[in-house]
Design a protein around this motif. Structure first.
Motif, short mmCIF file in Angstrom:
data_model
loop_
_atom_site.label_atom_id
_atom_site.label_comp_id
_atom_site.label_asym_id
_atom_site.label_seq_id
_atom_site.Cartn_x
_atom_site.Cartn_y
_atom_site.Cartn_z
N MET A 1 0.32 -0.32 0.03
CA MET A 1 0.01 0.02 0.01
C MET A 1 1.20 1.28 0.04
O MET A 1 0.10 -0.30 -0.51
CB MET A 1 0.42 -0.42 -0.70
CG MET A 1 0.09 -0.89 -0.90
SD MET A 1 0.52 -2.14 -1.19
CE MET A 1 -0.35 -2.36 -1.32
N ARG A 102 -4.97 -9.45 -2.13
CA ARG A 102 -6.38 -9.30 -1.13
C ARG A 102 -6.55 -10.73 -0.72
O ARG A 102 -7.16 -10.80 0.49
CB ARG A 102 -7.53 -8.92 -1.91
CG ARG A 102 -7.96 -9.89 -3.23
CD ARG A 102 -9.18 -9.08 -3.77
NE ARG A 102 -9.86 -10.05 -4.88
CZ ARG A 102 -10.80 -11.16 -4.56
NH1 ARG A 102 -11.14 -11.19 -3.35
NH2 ARG A 102 -11.12 -11.68 -5.42
N ASP A 181 -4.48 -4.39 -10.02
CA ASP A 181 -5.62 -4.83 -9.55
C ASP A 181 -5.92 -6.44 -10.26
O ASP A 181 -5.32 -6.93 -11.06
CB ASP A 181 -7.00 -4.02 -9.51
CG ASP A 181 -7.18 -3.92 -10.99
OD1 ASP A 181 -6.92 -4.37 -11.99
OD2 ASP A 181 -8.15 -2.91 -11.07
N GLU A 231 -11.93 -0.58 -5.39
CA GLU A 231 -12.81 -1.49 -5.86
C GLU A 231 -13.57 -1.40 -7.08
O GLU A 231 -13.49 -2.25 -8.21
CB GLU A 231 -13.95 -2.02 -4.67
CG GLU A 231 -14.87 -3.01 -5.16
CD GLU A 231 -15.83 -3.15 -3.84
OE1 GLU A 231 -15.46 -3.82 -2.75
OE2 GLU A 231 -16.92 -3.01 -4.00
N SER A 286 -2.57 3.57 1.38
CA SER A 286 -3.01 2.29 1.11
C SER A 286 -4.51 2.45 1.08
O SER A 286 -5.30 3.00 1.30
CB SER A 286 -2.86 1.60 2.65
OG SER A 286 -3.61 0.06 2.48
N GLY A 288 -7.65 -0.35 0.23
CA GLY A 288 -8.42 -1.65 0.22
C GLY A 288 -9.74 -1.35 -0.17
O GLY A 288 -10.53 -1.19 0.76
N SER A 330 -1.78 -0.21 6.61
CA SER A 330 -2.33 -0.91 5.69
C SER A 330 -3.73 -1.16 6.04
O SER A 330 -4.11 -1.45 7.17
CB SER A 330 -1.52 -2.21 5.26
OG SER A 330 -2.28 -2.82 4.19
N ASN A 332 -7.48 -3.23 4.50
CA ASN A 332 -8.22 -4.15 3.57
C ASN A 332 -9.70 -3.51 3.36
O ASN A 332 -10.08 -2.60 3.69
CB ASN A 332 -8.19 -5.39 4.15
CG ASN A 332 -9.24 -5.63 5.56
OD1 ASN A 332 -10.06 -4.87 5.71
ND2 ASN A 332 -8.99 -6.88 6.05
N SER A 333 -10.28 -4.38 2.39
CA SER A 333 -11.69 -4.23 1.92
C SER A 333 -12.52 -3.98 2.95
O SER A 333 -13.78 -3.40 2.64
CB SER A 333 -12.25 -5.21 0.73
OG SER A 333 -12.17 -6.32 1.46
N THR A 337 -7.43 -2.55 9.89
CA THR A 337 -6.31 -1.80 9.34
C THR A 337 -5.04 -2.62 10.43
O THR A 337 -5.70 -3.12 11.38
CB THR A 337 -5.99 -0.38 9.92
OG1 THR A 337 -6.43 -0.13 11.51
CG2 THR A 337 -6.83 0.50 9.07
N SER A 380 -4.84 -9.54 4.76
CA SER A 380 -5.88 -10.04 3.58
C SER A 380 -7.31 -9.58 3.87
O SER A 380 -7.42 -8.90 4.79
CB SER A 380 -6.19 -11.55 3.52
OG SER A 380 -6.31 -11.99 5.01
N ASP A 381 -8.03 -9.71 2.90
CA ASP A 381 -9.48 -9.27 2.94
C ASP A 381 -10.26 -9.74 4.30
O ASP A 381 -11.13 -9.21 4.84
CB ASP A 381 -10.38 -9.41 1.80
CG ASP A 381 -10.06 -8.35 0.68
OD1 ASP A 381 -9.26 -7.22 0.97
OD2 ASP A 381 -10.47 -8.33 -0.38
#
Length: 410
Positions: A1, A102, A181, A231, A286, A288, A330, A332-333, A337, A380-381
């Motif tokens: 990120m 991800r 991506d 996304e 970052s 996500g 960082s 994620n989706s 954090t 990871s997500d």
């Protein structure tokens, strides 16, 4: 990120840490390579006509079909994790993780031998490690997607690795990819000659075989770089009217967060209300899913930067819980954090994951000679895979190298 090393040093000081040292790729290692190249280019006379023959010069409207939404798999926040070292190539003594996809199944980073300044770019897939092929072997791996496609830089040239083969990204020299991506889009920057120096211009490759197109900047004299892809295909980056190498200097035209929508239009990202009187900066580091993690200046001099988490769906900043000593790096989706937690003076620096359920302290790796505390930088997500580095203790041993580590959570 996450590219300015001086800014990263200041951010680490905020949680009482010291900047990583030693032969390794830091958590934003791919960005450090770009900073080094910018210095080199800016001190040399670059012929504009020669470079223009191989680079896209004008800002091109890029109209792209938005990517289908990535729905994170249903999962509750993890409650416990185990940590272990990642495998290294034969002959390597240490290394670091600098990025991941991800799913957490693909990780990128570097491996190094003790006492050697040379690094080898590596790719981890689950529990297997391979050295990146061709020119990228001694280059910098910048990003990887869930298909295992890697983009990176070596000798001032941009490369992509797919199915074990390395190829040049189109566009000539002076290009630096920073993210890829799952649709295969790549973003980064190119160096544009301006008199006796160059300036970074954000670019997008619609695919690894497409020519790069400039992303339009806010006005004449601005420069910038793209750092990630949201996304829906929105590109997130940083722009500046005063030079992106500034250590200080947040203001109306300096170091602003920016986004380029899939239809090619661009606009500034909103600013957190916590920026303080006269401050004008939000520095994304970052991306996500629909979340952007960055930093904004604080009003009090001792606390230089405050984390800021932006939800692109609402353009609203989410106030992080007041957790002293937690420095997120960082996202994620899900908006979770990961970062460091603790204070150096207390001797308790470690890693932590912040989810909807609160802060989860990550277990420390097994102590080792020449090693210090861990620094996680990839999540990871589903929050089940976290990766980073156990820093080298170069104060005690200048030849020491760090250790790549991974937490598997449940």
């Amino acid at each position: 990120m996450t590219w300015n090393e001086d800014r990263i040093t200041l951010l680490l000081r905020e949680v009482g840490d010291e900047p990583p040292r030693g032969p390794r790729v830091d958590l934003l290692g791919a960005l450090r390579e770009g900073r080094r190249r910018r210095r080199r280019h800016r001190t040399a006379v670059v012929g504009g006509a020669a470079l223009a023959t191989v680079l896209v010069v004008g800002a091109i409207p890029l109209i792209l079909r938005p990517a289908p939404p990535v729905v994170p798999p249903a999962a509750s926040p993890p409650t416990a994790c185990d940590v272990a070292s990642l495998p290294l190539p034969e002959g390597a003594d240490g290394g670091a993780v600098s990025g991941g996809d991800r799913t957490g199944r693909w990780l990128i980073g570097s491996a190094a031998r003790r006492g050697s300044p040379q690094q080898t770019a590596v790719l981890w897939h689950d529990d297997r490690v391979t050295e990146l092929p061709g020119a990228l072997r001694h280059g910098v791996a910048a990003a990887v997607n869930s298909a295992g496609t890697v983009v990176g830089t070596a000798d001032d040239r941009a490369y992509v690795v797919r199915d074990g083969r390395v190829e040049r990204l189109p566009g000539g020299d002076g290009l630096r990819p920073t993210a890829v991506d799952d649709a295969g889009r790549v973003v980064g920057e190119r160096q544009q000659p301006v008199g006796r120096r160059t300036r970074p211009v954000p670019v997008l490759w619609a695919s690894p075989t497409s020519e790069p197109g400039d992303l339009a900047l806010p006005g004449v004299g601005w420069e910038g770089t793209a750092i990630g892809i949201a996304e829906d295909g929105t590109v997130i980056g940083v722009v500046s009217a005063g030079g992106l190498d500034l250590v200080d200097g947040y203001g109306p035209n300096l170091n602003r967060g920016y986004r380029w929508r899939p239809d090619g239009t661009g606009e500034f990202l909103p600013m957190p209300a916590t920026a303080g009187d006269g401050a004008g900066g939000f520095w994304p580091r970052s991306v996500g899913g629909t979340w952007v993690l960055g930093h904004t200046p604080r009003e009090q001099p001792r606390e230089l930067y405050a984390p800021a988490l932006l939800d692109l769906r609402t353009d609203a900043f989410v106030a992080p819980p007041a957790i002293a000593g937690f420095g997120p790096v960082s996202v994620n989706s899900r908006g979770w954090t990961v970062g460091t937690y603790g204070r150096m003076e207390a001797g308790q620096i470690g890693g932590a994951l912040l989810t909807d359920a609160g802060l989860l302290r990550l277990p420390d790796p097994v102590p080792g000679a020449g090693l210090r505390h861990p620094v996680p930088g990839v999540v990871s997500d589903d929050g089940r895979v976290i990766a980073g580095e156990q820093l080298a203790d170069t104060d005690a041993d200048p030849s020491a190298v760090g250790r790549p580590i991974r937490w598997l959570c449940r």
